[in-house]
Design a protein around this motif. Structure first.
Motif, PDB file in Angstrom:
ATOM      1  N   VAL A   1       0.851  -9.336  -7.590  1.00  0.00           N
ATOM      2  CA  VAL A   1       1.182  -8.198  -8.454  1.00  0.00           C
ATOM      3  C   VAL A   1       0.648  -6.897  -7.867  1.00  0.00           C
ATOM      4  N   ARG A   2       1.234  -5.773  -8.314  1.00  0.00           N
ATOM      5  CA  ARG A   2       0.757  -4.465  -7.880  1.00  0.00           C
ATOM      6  C   ARG A   2      -0.678  -4.281  -8.355  1.00  0.00           C
ATOM      7  N   ASN A   3      -1.536  -3.906  -7.437  1.00  0.00           N
ATOM      8  CA  ASN A   3      -2.942  -3.742  -7.770  1.00  0.00           C
ATOM      9  C   ASN A   3      -3.576  -2.834  -6.723  1.00  0.00           C
ATOM     10  N   GLY A   4      -4.043  -1.649  -7.141  1.00  0.00           N
ATOM     11  CA  GLY A   4      -4.612  -0.684  -6.212  1.00  0.00           C
ATOM     12  C   GLY A   4      -3.751   0.565  -6.156  1.00  0.00           C
ATOM     13  N   GLU A   5      -3.813   1.276  -5.047  1.00  0.00           N
ATOM     14  CA  GLU A   5      -3.052   2.512  -4.865  1.00  0.00           C
ATOM     15  C   GLU A   5      -1.601   2.217  -4.534  1.00  0.00           C
ATOM     16  N   GLY A   6      -0.682   2.994  -5.123  1.00  0.00           N
ATOM     17  CA  GLY A   6       0.719   2.791  -4.809  1.00  0.00           C
ATOM     18  C   GLY A   6       1.603   3.912  -5.308  1.00  0.00           C
ATOM     19  N   THR A   7       2.839   3.891  -4.847  1.00  0.00           N
ATOM     20  CA  THR A   7       3.839   4.881  -5.227  1.00  0.00           C
ATOM     21  C   THR A   7       5.102   4.153  -5.654  1.00  0.00           C
ATOM     22  N   THR A   8       5.621   4.513  -6.823  1.00  0.00           N
ATOM     23  CA  THR A   8       6.895   3.993  -7.295  1.00  0.00           C
ATOM     24  C   THR A   8       7.887   5.143  -7.311  1.00  0.00           C
ATOM     25  N   ILE A   9       9.036   4.919  -6.684  1.00  0.00           N
ATOM     26  CA  ILE A   9      10.117   5.903  -6.689  1.00  0.00           C
ATOM     27  C   ILE A   9      11.325   5.229  -7.318  1.00  0.00           C
ATOM     28  N   ASN A  10      11.803   5.801  -8.410  1.00  0.00           N
ATOM     29  CA  ASN A  10      12.956   5.235  -9.103  1.00  0.00           C
ATOM     30  C   ASN A  10      14.248   5.786  -8.524  1.00  0.00           C
ATOM     31  N   TYR A  11      15.328   5.040  -8.712  1.00  0.00           N
ATOM     32  CA  TYR A  11      16.626   5.442  -8.166  1.00  0.00           C
ATOM     33  C   TYR A  11      17.066   6.815  -8.662  1.00  0.00           C
ATOM     34  N   ASP A  12      16.565   7.257  -9.818  1.00  0.00           N
ATOM     35  CA  ASP A  12      16.935   8.571 -10.357  1.00  0.00           C
ATOM     36  C   ASP A  12      16.082   9.704  -9.780  1.00  0.00           C
ATOM     37  N   GLY A  13      15.132   9.369  -8.881  1.00  0.00           N
ATOM     38  CA  GLY A  13      14.308  10.383  -8.229  1.00  0.00           C
ATOM     39  C   GLY A  13      12.937  10.578  -8.862  1.00  0.00           C
ATOM     40  N   SER A  14      12.696  10.001 -10.039  1.00  0.00           N
ATOM     41  CA  SER A  14      11.368  10.123 -10.642  1.00  0.00           C
ATOM     42  C   SER A  14      10.363   9.333  -9.816  1.00  0.00           C
ATOM     43  N   LYS A  15       9.102   9.777  -9.878  1.00  0.00           N
ATOM     44  CA  LYS A  15       8.103   9.213  -8.975  1.00  0.00           C
ATOM     45  C   LYS A  15       6.746   9.126  -9.674  1.00  0.00           C
ATOM     46  N   TYR A  16       6.022   8.048  -9.416  1.00  0.00           N
ATOM     47  CA  TYR A  16       4.638   7.892  -9.865  1.00  0.00           C
ATOM     48  C   TYR A  16       3.785   7.584  -8.647  1.00  0.00           C
ATOM     49  N   VAL A  17       2.715   8.349  -8.488  1.00  0.00           N
ATOM     50  CA  VAL A  17       1.756   8.113  -7.410  1.00  0.00           C
ATOM     51  C   VAL A  17       0.400   7.920  -8.068  1.00  0.00           C
ATOM     52  N   GLY A  18      -0.213   6.771  -7.840  1.00  0.00           N
ATOM     53  CA  GLY A  18      -1.506   6.539  -8.462  1.00  0.00           C
ATOM     54  C   GLY A  18      -1.948   5.097  -8.389  1.00  0.00           C
ATOM     55  N   GLU A  19      -2.786   4.743  -9.338  1.00  0.00           N
ATOM     56  CA  GLU A  19      -3.402   3.428  -9.348  1.00  0.00           C
ATOM     57  C   GLU A  19      -2.635   2.447 -10.229  1.00  0.00           C
ATOM     58  N   TYR A  20      -2.699   1.189  -9.827  1.00  0.00           N
ATOM     59  CA  TYR A  20      -2.132   0.079 -10.596  1.00  0.00           C
ATOM     60  C   TYR A  20      -3.212  -0.971 -10.778  1.00  0.00           C
ATOM     61  N   LYS A  21      -3.130  -1.671 -11.900  1.00  0.00           N
ATOM     62  CA  LYS A  21      -4.010  -2.802 -12.134  1.00  0.00           C
ATOM     63  C   LYS A  21      -3.205  -3.846 -12.896  1.00  0.00           C
ATOM     64  N   HIS A  22      -3.192  -5.067 -12.392  1.00  0.00           N
ATOM     65  CA  HIS A  22      -2.439  -6.166 -13.009  1.00  0.00           C
ATOM     66  C   HIS A  22      -0.980  -5.777 -13.246  1.00  0.00           C
ATOM     67  N   ASP A  23      -0.374  -5.109 -12.253  1.00  0.00           N
ATOM     68  CA  ASP A  23       1.048  -4.755 -12.259  1.00  0.00           C
ATOM     69  C   ASP A  23       1.416  -3.622 -13.218  1.00  0.00           C
ATOM     70  N   LYS A  24       0.419  -2.892 -13.737  1.00  0.00           N
ATOM     71  CA  LYS A  24       0.686  -1.775 -14.650  1.00  0.00           C
ATOM     72  C   LYS A  24      -0.016  -0.518 -14.153  1.00  0.00           C
ATOM     73  N   MET A  25       0.574   0.658 -14.458  1.00  0.00           N
ATOM     74  CA  MET A  25      -0.081   1.921 -14.115  1.00  0.00           C
ATOM     75  C   MET A  25      -1.428   1.950 -14.808  1.00  0.00           C
ATOM     76  N   HIS A  26      -2.476   2.370 -14.076  1.00  0.00           N
ATOM     77  CA  HIS A  26      -3.821   2.300 -14.617  1.00  0.00           C
ATOM     78  C   HIS A  26      -4.706   3.298 -13.881  1.00  0.00           C
ATOM     79  N   GLY A  27      -5.487   4.066 -14.600  1.00  0.00           N
ATOM     80  CA  GLY A  27      -6.415   4.979 -13.950  1.00  0.00           C
ATOM     81  C   GLY A  27      -5.760   6.294 -13.579  1.00  0.00           C
ATOM     82  N   GLN A  28      -6.135   6.843 -12.425  1.00  0.00           N
ATOM     83  CA  GLN A  28      -5.641   8.125 -11.967  1.00  0.00           C
ATOM     84  C   GLN A  28      -4.218   8.002 -11.432  1.00  0.00           C
ATOM     85  N   GLY A  29      -3.377   8.964 -11.796  1.00  0.00           N
ATOM     86  CA  GLY A  29      -2.016   8.980 -11.273  1.00  0.00           C
ATOM     87  C   GLY A  29      -1.205  10.117 -11.858  1.00  0.00           C
ATOM     88  N   THR A  30      -0.140  10.456 -11.158  1.00  0.00           N
ATOM     89  CA  THR A  30       0.760  11.519 -11.643  1.00  0.00           C
ATOM     90  C   THR A  30       2.196  11.049 -11.553  1.00  0.00           C
TER      91      THR A  30
END
Length: 112
Positions: free
Chosen positions: A83-112
């Motif tokens: 599962v996603r765990n640690g630093e990562g970037t998700t880019i959706n097909y519509d162009g939206s983006k999340y850059v930050g931390e994941y824990k147990h496959d969910k956004m967690h902690g610092q991120g934008t």
């Protein structure tokens, strides 16, 4: 032109050496254990058409990797035990983006 070719060579060589793990088996029915490779999920699974390229441990995504969903969404970052765990970037097909931390496959902690 020679400079451009040299730069491209350096980039490709760097990517090839990015992981110190051995290459995973080309037969996707084999166990992926402590290796680096690509896996395309078969049509008869709930993840049909999805693709993962990266590090594996005990037949699970583990380490650095890129997961691309069939719809075009993409995650680039760290995995732990499948599962996603640690630093990562998700880019959706519509162009939206999340850059930050994941824990147990969910956004967690610092991120934008």
């Amino acid at each position: 032109m020679k400079k451009l070719l040299f730069i491209l060579l350096i980039l490709f060589a760097g990517n090839a050496l990015a992981s110190s793990l051995p290459i995973c088996p080309s037969d996707q029915s084999k166990r992926y254990h402590n290796c680096f490779g690509a896996y395309i999920y078969p049509e008869n699974t709930e993840w049909a058409g999805d693709k993962y390229v990266g590090e594996w441990k005990d037949n699970k995504t583990h380490g650095q990797g890129t997961y691309t969903w069939a719809n075009g969404d993409k995650y680039v970052g760290e995995y732990k035990d499948g599962v996603r765990n640690g630093e990562g970037t998700t880019i959706n097909y519509d162009g939206s983006k999340y850059v930050g931390e994941y824990k147990h496959d969910k956004m967690h902690g610092q991120g934008t």
